[in-house]
Design a protein around this motif. Structure first.
Motif, mmCIF file in Angstrom:
data_model
loop_
_atom_site.group_PDB
_atom_site.id
_atom_site.type_symbol
_atom_site.label_atom_id
_atom_site.label_comp_id
_atom_site.label_asym_id
_atom_site.label_seq_id
_atom_site.Cartn_x
_atom_site.Cartn_y
_atom_site.Cartn_z
ATOM 1 N N LYS A 1 15.940 -1.343 42.019
ATOM 2 C CA LYS A 1 16.709 -0.260 41.264
ATOM 3 C C LYS A 1 15.948 0.713 40.551
ATOM 4 C CE LYS A 1 20.063 -3.676 39.370
ATOM 5 N NZ LYS A 1 20.702 -4.473 38.349
ATOM 6 N N TYR A 2 14.575 0.820 40.293
ATOM 7 C CA TYR A 2 14.165 1.653 39.852
ATOM 8 C C TYR A 2 13.604 2.660 41.318
ATOM 9 C CZ TYR A 2 9.916 4.376 38.322
ATOM 10 O OH TYR A 2 8.986 5.525 37.762
ATOM 11 N N PHE A 3 13.319 2.207 42.298
ATOM 12 C CA PHE A 3 13.230 2.674 43.461
ATOM 13 C C PHE A 3 14.723 3.875 43.687
ATOM 14 C CE2 PHE A 3 14.462 3.142 48.167
ATOM 15 C CZ PHE A 3 13.607 4.135 48.521
ATOM 16 N N SER A 4 15.619 3.365 43.569
ATOM 17 C CA SER A 4 16.949 3.942 43.891
ATOM 18 C C SER A 4 17.033 5.041 42.822
ATOM 19 C CB SER A 4 17.868 2.940 43.777
ATOM 20 O OG SER A 4 18.153 2.048 44.746
ATOM 21 N N LYS A 5 16.659 4.923 41.487
ATOM 22 C CA LYS A 5 16.658 5.751 40.425
ATOM 23 C C LYS A 5 15.760 7.087 40.812
ATOM 24 C CE LYS A 5 15.614 6.230 35.603
ATOM 25 N NZ LYS A 5 15.140 5.724 34.549
ATOM 26 N N CYS A 6 14.645 6.482 41.366
ATOM 27 C CA CYS A 6 13.517 7.654 41.673
ATOM 28 C C CYS A 6 13.905 8.453 42.880
ATOM 29 C CB CYS A 6 12.177 6.909 41.975
ATOM 30 S SG CYS A 6 11.493 6.343 40.354
ATOM 31 N N PHE A 7 14.679 7.786 43.618
ATOM 32 C CA PHE A 7 15.221 8.353 45.107
ATOM 33 C C PHE A 7 16.064 9.214 44.766
ATOM 34 C CE2 PHE A 7 16.988 9.214 49.164
ATOM 35 C CZ PHE A 7 15.772 9.118 49.993
ATOM 36 N N LYS A 8 16.990 8.927 44.199
ATOM 37 C CA LYS A 8 18.231 9.921 43.602
ATOM 38 C C LYS A 8 17.654 11.271 42.546
ATOM 39 C CE LYS A 8 22.965 9.769 42.115
ATOM 40 N NZ LYS A 8 24.079 9.125 42.041
ATOM 41 N N ALA A 9 16.524 10.700 41.809
ATOM 42 C CA ALA A 9 16.104 11.940 41.146
ATOM 43 C C ALA A 9 15.569 13.042 42.127
ATOM 44 C CB ALA A 9 15.395 11.412 40.069
ATOM 45 N N ALA A 10 14.824 12.615 43.035
ATOM 46 C CA ALA A 10 13.993 13.184 44.167
ATOM 47 C C ALA A 10 14.726 13.961 45.062
ATOM 48 C CB ALA A 10 12.933 12.429 44.679
ATOM 49 N N GLU A 11 15.800 13.343 45.669
ATOM 50 C CA GLU A 11 16.610 13.800 46.505
ATOM 51 C C GLU A 11 17.979 14.191 46.090
ATOM 52 O OE1 GLU A 11 15.563 14.360 49.584
ATOM 53 O OE2 GLU A 11 13.411 13.817 48.694
ATOM 54 N N GLY A 12 18.526 14.005 45.158
ATOM 55 C CA GLY A 12 20.026 14.137 44.760
ATOM 56 C C GLY A 12 21.026 13.240 45.341
ATOM 57 N N MET A 13 20.651 12.285 46.010
ATOM 58 C CA MET A 13 21.569 11.271 46.522
ATOM 59 C C MET A 13 20.856 9.863 46.541
ATOM 60 S SD MET A 13 21.600 12.500 50.571
ATOM 61 C CE MET A 13 20.991 14.239 50.120
ATOM 62 N N SER A 14 21.590 8.802 46.823
ATOM 63 C CA SER A 14 21.087 7.716 46.801
ATOM 64 C C SER A 14 20.356 7.345 48.002
ATOM 65 C CB SER A 14 22.156 6.522 46.554
ATOM 66 O OG SER A 14 23.136 6.190 47.706
ATOM 67 N N PRO A 15 19.515 6.271 48.170
ATOM 68 C CA PRO A 15 19.043 6.073 49.472
ATOM 69 C C PRO A 15 19.951 5.763 50.469
ATOM 70 C CG PRO A 15 17.950 4.804 47.878
ATOM 71 C CD PRO A 15 18.974 5.392 47.128
ATOM 72 N N SER A 16 21.014 5.036 50.160
ATOM 73 C CA SER A 16 22.292 4.710 51.125
ATOM 74 C C SER A 16 22.785 6.119 51.684
ATOM 75 C CB SER A 16 23.263 3.645 50.635
ATOM 76 O OG SER A 16 22.723 2.402 50.406
ATOM 77 N N GLU A 17 23.057 7.127 50.708
ATOM 78 C CA GLU A 17 23.739 8.272 51.126
ATOM 79 C C GLU A 17 22.958 9.171 51.917
ATOM 80 O OE1 GLU A 17 26.457 9.562 47.203
ATOM 81 O OE2 GLU A 17 24.323 9.365 47.104
ATOM 82 N N TYR A 18 21.709 8.944 51.843
ATOM 83 C CA TYR A 18 20.766 9.699 52.520
ATOM 84 C C TYR A 18 20.562 9.065 53.857
ATOM 85 C CZ TYR A 18 16.051 11.527 54.210
ATOM 86 O OH TYR A 18 15.245 11.936 54.916
ATOM 87 N N ARG A 19 20.549 7.908 54.174
ATOM 88 C CA ARG A 19 20.501 7.288 55.441
ATOM 89 C C ARG A 19 21.830 7.680 56.220
ATOM 90 N NH1 ARG A 19 19.667 1.273 55.590
ATOM 91 N NH2 ARG A 19 17.572 1.789 56.342
ATOM 92 N N THR A 20 23.032 7.735 55.641
ATOM 93 C CA THR A 20 24.313 8.016 56.150
ATOM 94 C C THR A 20 24.071 9.648 56.446
ATOM 95 O OG1 THR A 20 25.677 6.403 54.871
ATOM 96 C CG2 THR A 20 26.765 8.356 55.843
ATOM 97 N N ARG A 21 23.657 10.309 55.664
ATOM 98 C CA ARG A 21 23.765 11.848 56.162
ATOM 99 C C ARG A 21 22.953 12.116 57.247
ATOM 100 N NH1 ARG A 21 24.384 15.677 51.097
ATOM 101 N NH2 ARG A 21 26.378 14.742 50.112
ATOM 102 N N VAL A 22 21.535 11.460 57.259
ATOM 103 C CA VAL A 22 20.673 11.623 58.220
ATOM 104 C C VAL A 22 21.130 11.098 59.546
ATOM 105 C CG1 VAL A 22 18.470 10.826 59.219
ATOM 106 C CG2 VAL A 22 18.727 11.628 56.887
ATOM 107 N N GLN A 23 21.940 9.799 59.619
ATOM 108 C CA GLN A 23 22.237 9.331 60.929
ATOM 109 C C GLN A 23 23.595 10.066 61.411
ATOM 110 O OE1 GLN A 23 23.422 5.450 59.807
ATOM 111 N NE2 GLN A 23 21.231 4.488 60.161
ATOM 112 N N ASN A 24 24.311 10.962 60.677
ATOM 113 C CA ASN A 24 25.513 11.707 60.963
ATOM 114 C C ASN A 24 25.029 13.072 61.512
ATOM 115 O OD1 ASN A 24 27.443 9.675 60.261
ATOM 116 N ND2 ASN A 24 27.827 10.644 58.023
ATOM 117 N N ARG A 25 23.752 13.402 61.272
ATOM 118 C CA ARG A 25 23.185 14.651 61.754
ATOM 119 C C ARG A 25 22.866 14.431 63.304
ATOM 120 N NH1 ARG A 25 18.857 16.272 58.025
ATOM 121 N NH2 ARG A 25 19.797 15.507 56.110
ATOM 122 N N GLU A 26 22.433 13.315 63.647
ATOM 123 C CA GLU A 26 22.080 13.104 64.832
ATOM 124 C C GLU A 26 23.075 12.930 65.986
ATOM 125 O OE1 GLU A 26 19.655 9.439 64.380
ATOM 126 O OE2 GLU A 26 18.098 10.360 63.469
#
Length: 65
Positions: free
Chosen positions: A40-65
């Motif tokens: 949970k802390y990881f997800s909080k830090c990730f969202k603060a750094a990237e502006g999206m959750s880790p799951s959202e990040y994965r989805t966006r990266v996969q959709n770009r490929e």
């Protein structure tokens, strides 16, 4: 000009982004593998750094490929 704690967190986030983009490991596995003891802390830090959750990040990266 960065504190050691911030430097370490940045390095962990960089590794987490790489794993999210290239593997299908769960977010929890990635959190633990990158040195976070609490997913949970990881997800909080990730969202603060990237502006999206880790799951959202994965989805966006996969959709770009």
């Amino acid at each position: 000009g960065v504190t050691p704690a911030d430097f370490l967190k940045e390095a962990r986030m960089k590794r987490a982004k790489q794993l999210l983009a290239t593997t299908m490991r769960s977010v929890n596995e990635i959190a633990y593998g990158c040195g976070f003891s609490d997913p949970k802390y990881f997800s909080k830090c990730f969202k603060a750094a990237e502006g999206m959750s880790p799951s959202e990040y994965r989805t966006r990266v996969q959709n770009r490929e």
